[in-house]
Design an enzyme around this catalytic site. Sequence first.
Site, PDB file in Angstrom:
ATOM      1  N   LYS A 173      36.007  -5.350 -60.687  1.00 59.23           N
ATOM      2  CA  LYS A 173      36.257  -6.755 -60.400  1.00 59.23           C
ATOM      3  C   LYS A 173      36.463  -7.551 -61.699  1.00 59.23           C
ATOM      4  O   LYS A 173      36.232  -7.030 -62.793  1.00 59.23           O
ATOM      5  CB  LYS A 173      35.076  -7.326 -59.609  1.00 59.23           C
ATOM      6  CG  LYS A 173      34.920  -6.692 -58.231  1.00 59.23           C
ATOM      7  CD  LYS A 173      33.706  -7.283 -57.524  1.00 59.23           C
ATOM      8  CE  LYS A 173      33.527  -6.708 -56.143  1.00 59.23           C
ATOM      9  NZ  LYS A 173      32.354  -7.293 -55.453  1.00 59.23           N
TER      10      LYS A 173
ATOM     11  N   TYR B 221      39.827  -8.331 -48.057  1.00 60.90           N
ATOM     12  CA  TYR B 221      38.516  -8.751 -47.572  1.00 60.90           C
ATOM     13  C   TYR B 221      38.573  -9.360 -46.164  1.00 60.90           C
ATOM     14  O   TYR B 221      37.698 -10.148 -45.795  1.00 60.90           O
ATOM     15  CB  TYR B 221      37.898  -9.762 -48.549  1.00 60.90           C
ATOM     16  CG  TYR B 221      37.437  -9.139 -49.848  1.00 60.90           C
ATOM     17  CD1 TYR B 221      36.345  -8.277 -49.887  1.00 60.90           C
ATOM     18  CD2 TYR B 221      38.085  -9.422 -51.036  1.00 60.90           C
ATOM     19  CE1 TYR B 221      35.917  -7.709 -51.076  1.00 60.90           C
ATOM     20  CE2 TYR B 221      37.666  -8.863 -52.241  1.00 60.90           C
ATOM     21  CZ  TYR B 221      36.581  -7.999 -52.243  1.00 60.90           C
ATOM     22  OH  TYR B 221      36.159  -7.447 -53.427  1.00 60.90           O
TER      23      TYR B 221
ATOM     24  N   ASN C  51      28.960  -8.438 -59.220  1.00 65.15           N
ATOM     25  CA  ASN C  51      28.407  -7.081 -59.136  1.00 65.15           C
ATOM     26  C   ASN C  51      29.360  -5.984 -59.611  1.00 65.15           C
ATOM     27  O   ASN C  51      29.270  -4.841 -59.225  1.00 65.15           O
ATOM     28  CB  ASN C  51      27.867  -6.793 -57.736  1.00 65.15           C
ATOM     29  CG  ASN C  51      28.930  -6.712 -56.671  1.00 65.15           C
ATOM     30  OD1 ASN C  51      30.114  -6.906 -56.933  1.00 65.15           O
ATOM     31  ND2 ASN C  51      28.522  -6.421 -55.453  1.00 65.15           N
TER      32      ASN C  51
ATOM     33  N   HIS D  17      33.966  -2.901 -56.616  1.00 59.90           N
ATOM     34  CA  HIS D  17      34.076  -2.707 -55.168  1.00 59.90           C
ATOM     35  C   HIS D  17      34.304  -1.223 -54.949  1.00 59.90           C
ATOM     36  O   HIS D  17      35.056  -0.584 -55.694  1.00 59.90           O
ATOM     37  CB  HIS D  17      35.265  -3.489 -54.599  1.00 59.90           C
ATOM     38  CG  HIS D  17      35.646  -3.028 -53.226  1.00 59.90           C
ATOM     39  ND1 HIS D  17      35.021  -3.514 -52.097  1.00 59.90           N
ATOM     40  CD2 HIS D  17      36.542  -2.104 -52.814  1.00 59.90           C
ATOM     41  CE1 HIS D  17      35.530  -2.906 -51.035  1.00 59.90           C
ATOM     42  NE2 HIS D  17      36.457  -2.057 -51.446  1.00 59.90           N
TER      43      HIS D  17
ATOM     44  N   GLU E  20      42.485   0.724 -47.878  1.00 65.37           N
ATOM     45  CA  GLU E  20      42.489   0.027 -49.170  1.00 65.37           C
ATOM     46  C   GLU E  20      43.474   0.657 -50.147  1.00 65.37           C
ATOM     47  O   GLU E  20      44.186  -0.056 -50.862  1.00 65.37           O
ATOM     48  CB  GLU E  20      41.073   0.000 -49.744  1.00 65.37           C
ATOM     49  CG  GLU E  20      40.144  -0.881 -48.933  1.00 65.37           C
ATOM     50  CD  GLU E  20      38.677  -0.753 -49.286  1.00 65.37           C
ATOM     51  OE1 GLU E  20      37.893  -1.584 -48.805  1.00 65.37           O
ATOM     52  OE2 GLU E  20      38.298   0.182 -50.038  1.00 65.37           O
TER      53      GLU E  20
END
Length: 151
Positions: free
Chosen positions: A11, A51, A114, A117, A128
């Site tokens: 990310k 998402y 975080n 993904h 994805e």
Amino acid sequence: MATEQTFIMVKPDGVQRGLVGEIVGRFEKRGYQLVNAKMVHASQEHLEQHYADLKGKPFFPGLIKYMASGPVFATVWQGKDVVKQGRALLGATNPLASAPGTIRGDFAIDVGRNICHGSDSVESAKKEISLWFGQDGSIPYKRAVDAWIYE
């Protein structure tokens, strides 16, 4: 050898903090094969597709805004049980619940930052990978090291 593929994305926080090489290295050291990768500054529309399952959540607008704030590093990994093991390498979604030695346990504190993904199932990985890489989901090649990794 039966293999599967997973989608792992570093990310914007991981890219900005210079952790791409560390994350790639952890997957490679585990023995997984990188079969595609690219740096992408994703559009809001693309991220909303990625998402889509979170669309009704109160954090959704902030998530999309954050993910569109900078480039991400999108990757496809291949190997035995790579979806489950890839998520284990990442650690719990909440970094404070992640064990030391995991990517999130070593490098993150807040859920909203975080680092990565990772696909949560083989089915979502296929979806994805197709969304981020289209028909070129992987670039197959034979590794000599596989004989030293797999029985």
